[in-house]
Scaffold this motif. Structure first.
Motif, PDB file in Angstrom:
ATOM      1  N   SER A  55       0.793  -1.218   0.000  1.00 46.96           N
ATOM      2  CA  SER A  55       0.000   0.000   0.000  1.00 46.96           C
ATOM      3  C   SER A  55       0.826   1.268   0.000  1.00 46.96           C
ATOM      4  CB  SER A  55      -0.941   0.008   1.211  1.00 46.96           C
ATOM      5  OG  SER A  55      -0.166   0.055   2.394  1.00 46.96           O
TER       6      SER A  55
ATOM      7  N   TRP B 130       2.393   5.657  -7.019  1.00 54.72           N
ATOM      8  CA  TRP B 130       0.973   5.974  -7.029  1.00 54.72           C
ATOM      9  C   TRP B 130       0.764   7.408  -7.495  1.00 54.72           C
ATOM     10  CZ3 TRP B 130      -0.143  10.094  -3.925  1.00 54.72           C
ATOM     11  CH2 TRP B 130       0.703  10.331  -2.825  1.00 54.72           C
ATOM     12  N   VAL B 131      -0.458   7.644  -7.962  1.00 58.13           N
ATOM     13  CA  VAL B 131      -0.916   8.990  -8.280  1.00 58.13           C
ATOM     14  C   VAL B 131      -2.253   9.191  -7.583  1.00 58.13           C
ATOM     15  CG1 VAL B 131       0.263   9.067 -10.519  1.00 58.13           C
ATOM     16  CG2 VAL B 131      -2.128   8.338 -10.413  1.00 58.13           C
ATOM     17  N   GLU B 132      -2.572  10.442  -7.344  1.00 57.80           N
ATOM     18  CA  GLU B 132      -3.866  10.766  -6.773  1.00 57.80           C
ATOM     19  C   GLU B 132      -4.555  11.760  -7.691  1.00 57.80           C
ATOM     20  OE1 GLU B 132      -5.126  12.791  -2.714  1.00 57.80           O
ATOM     21  OE2 GLU B 132      -4.165  10.819  -2.431  1.00 57.80           O
TER      22      GLU B 132
ATOM     23  N   GLY C 262      -9.175  12.921  -5.555  1.00 52.88           N
ATOM     24  CA  GLY C 262      -9.355  12.223  -4.291  1.00 52.88           C
ATOM     25  C   GLY C 262      -9.219  10.712  -4.370  1.00 52.88           C
ATOM     26  N   GLU C 263      -8.955  10.176  -5.555  1.00 55.91           N
ATOM     27  CA  GLU C 263      -8.775   8.733  -5.736  1.00 55.91           C
ATOM     28  C   GLU C 263      -7.293   8.437  -5.930  1.00 55.91           C
ATOM     29  OE1 GLU C 263     -11.157   6.340  -5.624  1.00 55.91           O
ATOM     30  OE2 GLU C 263     -12.683   7.855  -5.226  1.00 55.91           O
ATOM     31  N   ARG C 264      -6.810   7.407  -5.285  1.00 57.10           N
ATOM     32  CA  ARG C 264      -5.404   7.006  -5.423  1.00 57.10           C
ATOM     33  C   ARG C 264      -5.335   5.747  -6.269  1.00 57.10           C
ATOM     34  NH1 ARG C 264      -1.052   7.231  -0.622  1.00 57.10           N
ATOM     35  NH2 ARG C 264      -1.646   9.415  -0.861  1.00 57.10           N
ATOM     36  N   TYR C 265      -4.403   5.755  -7.217  1.00 56.93           N
ATOM     37  CA  TYR C 265      -4.180   4.624  -8.109  1.00 56.93           C
ATOM     38  C   TYR C 265      -2.720   4.193  -8.022  1.00 56.93           C
ATOM     39  CZ  TYR C 265      -8.634   5.917 -10.197  1.00 56.93           C
ATOM     40  OH  TYR C 265      -9.959   6.202 -10.379  1.00 56.93           O
ATOM     41  N   THR C 266      -2.494   2.910  -7.927  1.00 59.88           N
ATOM     42  CA  THR C 266      -1.156   2.352  -8.047  1.00 59.88           C
ATOM     43  C   THR C 266      -0.835   2.356  -9.534  1.00 59.88           C
ATOM     44  OG1 THR C 266      -1.516   0.936  -6.136  1.00 59.88           O
ATOM     45  CG2 THR C 266       0.276   0.318  -7.619  1.00 59.88           C
TER      46      THR C 266
ATOM     47  N   ILE D 248      -3.226  16.376 -10.965  1.00 55.83           N
ATOM     48  CA  ILE D 248      -2.779  15.044 -10.567  1.00 55.83           C
ATOM     49  C   ILE D 248      -1.603  15.196  -9.608  1.00 55.83           C
ATOM     50  CG2 ILE D 248      -1.186  14.768 -12.531  1.00 55.83           C
ATOM     51  CD1 ILE D 248      -1.993  11.792 -12.588  1.00 55.83           C
TER      52      ILE D 248
ATOM     53  N   GLY E 232       2.987  10.405  -6.280  1.00 57.37           N
ATOM     54  CA  GLY E 232       3.583   9.911  -5.058  1.00 57.37           C
ATOM     55  C   GLY E 232       5.092  10.135  -5.065  1.00 57.37           C
TER      56      GLY E 232
END
Length: 148
Positions: A20, A25-27, A30-34, A139, A142
Protein backbone atom coordinates in the motif's frame (compact mmCIF):
# COMPACT_ATOMS: atom_id res chain seq x y z
CA UNK A 1 3.82 -22.32 18.06
CA UNK A 2 2.90 -18.88 19.40
CA UNK A 3 6.22 -17.44 18.17
CA UNK A 4 5.54 -18.79 14.65
CA UNK A 5 2.10 -17.12 14.64
CA UNK A 6 3.64 -13.79 15.67
CA UNK A 7 6.28 -14.02 12.96
CA UNK A 8 3.66 -14.87 10.32
CA UNK A 9 1.49 -12.00 11.55
CA UNK A 10 4.38 -9.53 11.43
CA UNK A 11 5.35 -10.70 7.95
CA UNK A 12 1.78 -10.08 6.81
CA UNK A 13 1.89 -6.54 8.20
CA UNK A 14 5.19 -5.83 6.47
CA UNK A 15 3.87 -7.14 3.15
CA UNK A 16 0.65 -5.15 3.48
CA UNK A 17 2.67 -2.03 4.19
CA UNK A 18 4.80 -2.64 1.12
CA UNK A 19 1.79 -3.16 -1.10
CA UNK A 20 0.00 0.00 0.00
CA UNK A 21 2.73 2.50 0.70
CA UNK A 22 5.95 1.86 -1.15
CA UNK A 23 4.75 1.47 -4.73
CA UNK A 24 4.29 4.20 -7.28
CA UNK A 25 0.97 5.97 -7.03
CA UNK A 26 -0.92 8.99 -8.28
CA UNK A 27 -3.87 10.77 -6.77
CA UNK A 28 -6.60 12.30 -8.89
CA UNK A 29 -9.87 13.82 -7.71
CA UNK A 30 -9.36 12.22 -4.29
CA UNK A 31 -8.77 8.73 -5.74
CA UNK A 32 -5.40 7.01 -5.42
CA UNK A 33 -4.18 4.62 -8.11
CA UNK A 34 -1.16 2.35 -8.05
CA UNK A 35 0.69 2.96 -11.32
CA UNK A 36 3.36 1.45 -13.46
CA UNK A 37 5.63 4.17 -14.76
CA UNK A 38 6.69 4.27 -18.43
CA UNK A 39 9.52 6.79 -18.66
CA UNK A 40 11.54 5.70 -21.68
CA UNK A 41 10.73 5.11 -25.35
CA UNK A 42 10.56 1.31 -25.06
CA UNK A 43 8.24 1.36 -22.04
CA UNK A 44 6.02 4.04 -23.60
CA UNK A 45 5.79 2.07 -26.86
CA UNK A 46 4.84 -1.16 -25.04
CA UNK A 47 2.37 0.48 -22.66
CA UNK A 48 -0.47 -1.86 -21.75
CA UNK A 49 -0.23 -4.02 -24.89
CA UNK A 50 -1.16 -7.70 -24.72
CA UNK A 51 -2.72 -7.53 -21.25
CA UNK A 52 -6.10 -9.06 -20.64
CA UNK A 53 -6.89 -7.11 -17.49
CA UNK A 54 -5.93 -3.96 -15.63
CA UNK A 55 -6.79 -4.56 -11.97
CA UNK A 56 -9.12 -2.08 -10.30
CA UNK A 57 -7.27 0.79 -8.69
CA UNK A 58 -4.30 0.48 -11.05
CA UNK A 59 -3.07 2.30 -14.14
CA UNK A 60 -0.06 3.30 -16.18
CA UNK A 61 1.62 6.70 -16.03
CA UNK A 62 3.63 7.81 -19.05
CA UNK A 63 6.30 10.46 -18.45
CA UNK A 64 7.53 12.50 -21.40
CA UNK A 65 10.58 14.76 -21.39
CA UNK A 66 8.74 17.68 -22.99
CA UNK A 67 5.28 19.15 -23.05
CA UNK A 68 3.96 18.77 -26.60
CA UNK A 69 0.90 17.43 -28.43
CA UNK A 70 0.55 13.73 -27.68
CA UNK A 71 -1.41 11.00 -29.45
CA UNK A 72 -1.86 7.51 -28.05
CA UNK A 73 -3.32 4.51 -29.79
CA UNK A 74 -4.64 1.15 -28.73
CA UNK A 75 -2.51 -1.13 -30.92
CA UNK A 76 -2.58 -4.64 -29.39
CA UNK A 77 -4.38 -3.27 -26.35
CA UNK A 78 -7.13 -5.58 -25.10
CA UNK A 79 -8.51 -3.40 -22.31
CA UNK A 80 -10.86 -0.43 -22.84
CA UNK A 81 -9.19 2.62 -21.32
CA UNK A 82 -9.54 6.25 -20.33
CA UNK A 83 -6.52 8.20 -21.62
CA UNK A 84 -5.89 11.36 -19.59
CA UNK A 85 -3.43 14.04 -20.69
CA UNK A 86 -1.73 16.44 -18.24
CA UNK A 87 0.50 19.46 -18.87
CA UNK A 88 3.82 20.25 -17.17
CA UNK A 89 2.01 21.79 -14.21
CA UNK A 90 0.11 18.47 -13.84
CA UNK A 91 -3.26 19.93 -14.83
CA UNK A 92 -5.65 17.82 -16.90
CA UNK A 93 -5.75 19.32 -20.41
CA UNK A 94 -7.46 16.58 -22.45
CA UNK A 95 -9.44 13.38 -21.98
CA UNK A 96 -10.16 10.45 -24.25
CA UNK A 97 -12.76 8.39 -22.42
CA UNK A 98 -13.90 4.81 -23.03
CA UNK A 99 -11.33 4.14 -25.74
CA UNK A 100 -12.04 0.66 -27.14
CA UNK A 101 -9.45 -2.11 -27.60
CA UNK A 102 -7.96 -2.42 -31.09
CA UNK A 103 -6.73 -5.51 -32.92
CA UNK A 104 -6.16 -3.76 -36.27
CA UNK A 105 -2.41 -3.35 -35.70
CA UNK A 106 -1.02 -0.29 -37.45
CA UNK A 107 -4.54 0.64 -38.60
CA UNK A 108 -5.65 1.45 -35.04
CA UNK A 109 -6.73 5.11 -34.82
CA UNK A 110 -4.83 7.65 -32.73
CA UNK A 111 -6.44 9.40 -29.76
CA UNK A 112 -4.75 12.81 -29.56
CA UNK A 113 -4.56 15.34 -26.79
CA UNK A 114 -6.42 18.59 -27.43
CA UNK A 115 -3.51 20.56 -25.93
CA UNK A 116 0.20 20.01 -25.29
CA UNK A 117 0.80 17.42 -22.57
CA UNK A 118 3.77 15.99 -20.68
CA UNK A 119 2.13 13.26 -18.61
CA UNK A 120 -0.42 10.67 -19.70
CA UNK A 121 -2.40 8.44 -17.36
CA UNK A 122 -4.22 5.36 -18.60
CA UNK A 123 -6.95 3.94 -16.38
CA UNK A 124 -9.72 1.42 -16.90
CA UNK A 125 -12.52 2.85 -19.02
CA UNK A 126 -15.16 4.55 -16.91
CA UNK A 127 -12.83 5.86 -14.19
CA UNK A 128 -12.86 9.44 -15.54
CA UNK A 129 -16.66 9.47 -15.62
CA UNK A 130 -16.85 7.95 -12.13
CA UNK A 131 -14.61 10.77 -10.81
CA UNK A 132 -16.45 13.39 -12.91
CA UNK A 133 -13.09 14.68 -14.13
CA UNK A 134 -12.94 18.13 -15.64
CA UNK A 135 -10.07 19.80 -17.45
CA UNK A 136 -7.90 21.63 -14.94
CA UNK A 137 -8.03 18.82 -12.36
CA UNK A 138 -4.57 18.37 -10.86
CA UNK A 139 -2.78 15.04 -10.57
CA UNK A 140 -0.53 14.41 -7.56
CA UNK A 141 2.46 12.09 -7.94
CA UNK A 142 3.58 9.91 -5.06
CA UNK A 143 7.16 10.31 -3.79
CA UNK A 144 8.38 7.28 -5.73
CA UNK A 145 7.74 8.95 -9.10
CA UNK A 146 10.78 10.85 -10.31
CA UNK A 147 10.34 13.43 -13.04
CA UNK A 148 13.42 14.47 -14.99
Amino acid sequence: MRQAQIIVGLAGLVLAGCASGSGNWVELAGERYTVEVADDDAERARGLMFRDVLPAGQGMLFLHEEEEPQAYWMKNTRIPLDILYFDSSRKLVSQQRDVPPCTAGDRCPPYPSNAPARYVLELNAGEAAKMKLEDGTEILFGPGITVR
